[in-house]
Motif scaffolding. Sequence first.
Motif, PDB file in Angstrom:
ATOM      1  N   VAL A   1       0.841  -1.206   0.000  1.00 14.10           N
ATOM      2  CA  VAL A   1       0.000   0.000   0.000  1.00 14.10           C
ATOM      3  C   VAL A   1       0.872   1.249   0.000  1.00 14.10           C
ATOM      4  CG1 VAL A   1      -1.604   1.355   1.409  1.00 14.10           C
ATOM      5  CG2 VAL A   1      -2.008  -1.072   1.063  1.00 14.10           C
ATOM      6  N   VAL A   2       1.920   1.243   0.799  1.00 11.47           N
ATOM      7  CA  VAL A   2       2.792   2.418   0.878  1.00 11.47           C
ATOM      8  C   VAL A   2       3.538   2.632  -0.431  1.00 11.47           C
ATOM      9  CG1 VAL A   2       4.807   3.382   2.056  1.00 11.47           C
ATOM     10  CG2 VAL A   2       3.006   2.278   3.380  1.00 11.47           C
TER      11      VAL A   2
ATOM     12  N   GLU B   1       2.554   1.819  -3.433  1.00 12.70           N
ATOM     13  CA  GLU B   1       1.638   2.256  -4.484  1.00 12.70           C
ATOM     14  C   GLU B   1       1.117   3.681  -4.291  1.00 12.70           C
ATOM     15  OE1 GLU B   1      -1.485  -0.592  -4.708  1.00 12.70           O
ATOM     16  OE2 GLU B   1      -0.186  -2.159  -5.489  1.00 12.70           O
ATOM     17  N   ASP B   2       1.495   4.335  -3.210  1.00 11.53           N
ATOM     18  CA  ASP B   2       1.031   5.703  -2.953  1.00 11.53           C
ATOM     19  C   ASP B   2       1.568   6.645  -4.023  1.00 11.53           C
ATOM     20  OD1 ASP B   2       0.061   8.027  -1.813  1.00 11.53           O
ATOM     21  OD2 ASP B   2       1.772   8.225  -0.456  1.00 11.53           O
ATOM     22  N   THR B   3       0.662   7.373  -4.637  1.00 16.38           N
ATOM     23  CA  THR B   3       1.051   8.321  -5.693  1.00 16.38           C
ATOM     24  C   THR B   3       1.145   9.754  -5.189  1.00 16.38           C
ATOM     25  OG1 THR B   3      -1.257   8.612  -6.330  1.00 16.38           O
ATOM     26  CG2 THR B   3       0.003   6.905  -7.488  1.00 16.38           C
ATOM     27  N   GLY B   4       0.723   9.994  -3.964  1.00 13.37           N
ATOM     28  CA  GLY B   4       0.745  11.342  -3.425  1.00 13.37           C
ATOM     29  C   GLY B   4      -0.315  12.239  -4.020  1.00 13.37           C
ATOM     30  N   GLU B   5      -1.358  11.647  -4.543  1.00 15.71           N
ATOM     31  CA  GLU B   5      -2.406  12.387  -5.244  1.00 15.71           C
ATOM     32  C   GLU B   5      -3.131  13.386  -4.347  1.00 15.71           C
ATOM     33  OE1 GLU B   5      -6.585  11.145  -7.241  1.00 15.71           O
ATOM     34  OE2 GLU B   5      -4.878   9.861  -7.658  1.00 15.71           O
TER      35      GLU B   5
ATOM     36  N   GLN C   1      -8.132   7.129   1.072  1.00 19.96           N
ATOM     37  CA  GLN C   1      -6.884   6.497   0.663  1.00 19.96           C
ATOM     38  C   GLN C   1      -5.722   6.997   1.527  1.00 19.96           C
ATOM     39  OE1 GLN C   1      -5.738   7.302  -3.354  1.00 19.96           O
ATOM     40  NE2 GLN C   1      -4.060   5.831  -3.327  1.00 19.96           N
ATOM     41  N   TYR C   2      -5.715   8.278   1.832  1.00 20.70           N
ATOM     42  CA  TYR C   2      -4.673   8.854   2.675  1.00 20.70           C
ATOM     43  C   TYR C   2      -4.707   8.238   4.077  1.00 20.70           C
ATOM     44  CZ  TYR C   2      -1.952  12.286   5.245  1.00 20.70           C
ATOM     45  OH  TYR C   2      -1.018  12.895   6.044  1.00 20.70           O
TER      46      TYR C   2
ATOM     47  N   ILE D   1      -3.245   4.795   3.953  1.00 19.84           N
ATOM     48  CA  ILE D   1      -1.786   4.875   3.842  1.00 19.84           C
ATOM     49  C   ILE D   1      -1.160   5.214   5.192  1.00 19.84           C
ATOM     50  CG2 ILE D   1       0.090   6.228   2.809  1.00 19.84           C
ATOM     51  CD1 ILE D   1      -1.696   6.327   0.268  1.00 19.84           C
ATOM     52  N   GLN D   2      -1.814   6.078   5.964  1.00 21.65           N
ATOM     53  CA  GLN D   2      -1.308   6.388   7.304  1.00 21.65           C
ATOM     54  C   GLN D   2      -1.307   5.144   8.185  1.00 21.65           C
ATOM     55  OE1 GLN D   2      -3.861   9.671   8.474  1.00 21.65           O
ATOM     56  NE2 GLN D   2      -2.083  11.043   8.459  1.00 21.65           N
TER      57      GLN D   2
ATOM     58  N   ASN E   1       1.460   2.765   7.066  1.00 26.31           N
ATOM     59  CA  ASN E   1       2.802   3.194   7.468  1.00 26.31           C
ATOM     60  C   ASN E   1       3.150   2.719   8.879  1.00 26.31           C
ATOM     61  OD1 ASN E   1       4.065   4.597   5.354  1.00 26.31           O
ATOM     62  ND2 ASN E   1       2.722   6.353   5.656  1.00 26.31           N
TER      63      ASN E   1
END
Length: 103
Positions: free
Chosen positions: A31-32, A34-38, A52-53, A56-57, A60
Motif C-alpha cells: 500500500v505504501v 503504491e502511494d502516488t501522493g495524489e 486512501q490517505y 496509507i497512514q 505506514n
Amino acid sequence: MIARLLRNPAAIALAVIVLAAAALTIWAIGVVVEDTGEIFLNPDPSDAAIAQYRIIQIANAIPQPATLVGVVALLGFIIVGAVTNRVIEAEHDRRRASGSDDR
C-alpha cells in the motif's frame, strides 16, 4: 517432527501468527509503495482521496510492529518445536530403558 508439531496447539497458533504477520507486513508495504501522493496535488481532495490517505497512514504504522511480532512468534515456534522433539525423545528413551529392565 512435522507431524508432532501439527498435533501441538501452541505450534499451530504460533505458525498462524507468523503467517498473519508476514501477510500484514506485505500488504502494508504494498500500500505504501503504491502511494502516488495524489491527495497533495489537489487543493480540494475528494472523499476517496482522503480515505486512501487514511489507509496509507495506517499502513505506514504496520510493518515494524508486525515484523517484530512475526519474528518473535517464529522464535517461539522454533522453541516449541525443539521442546516437543526433546520430550518425545525422552519418553522414547524412558520406554526403551523400562523395557530392557523388565527382562
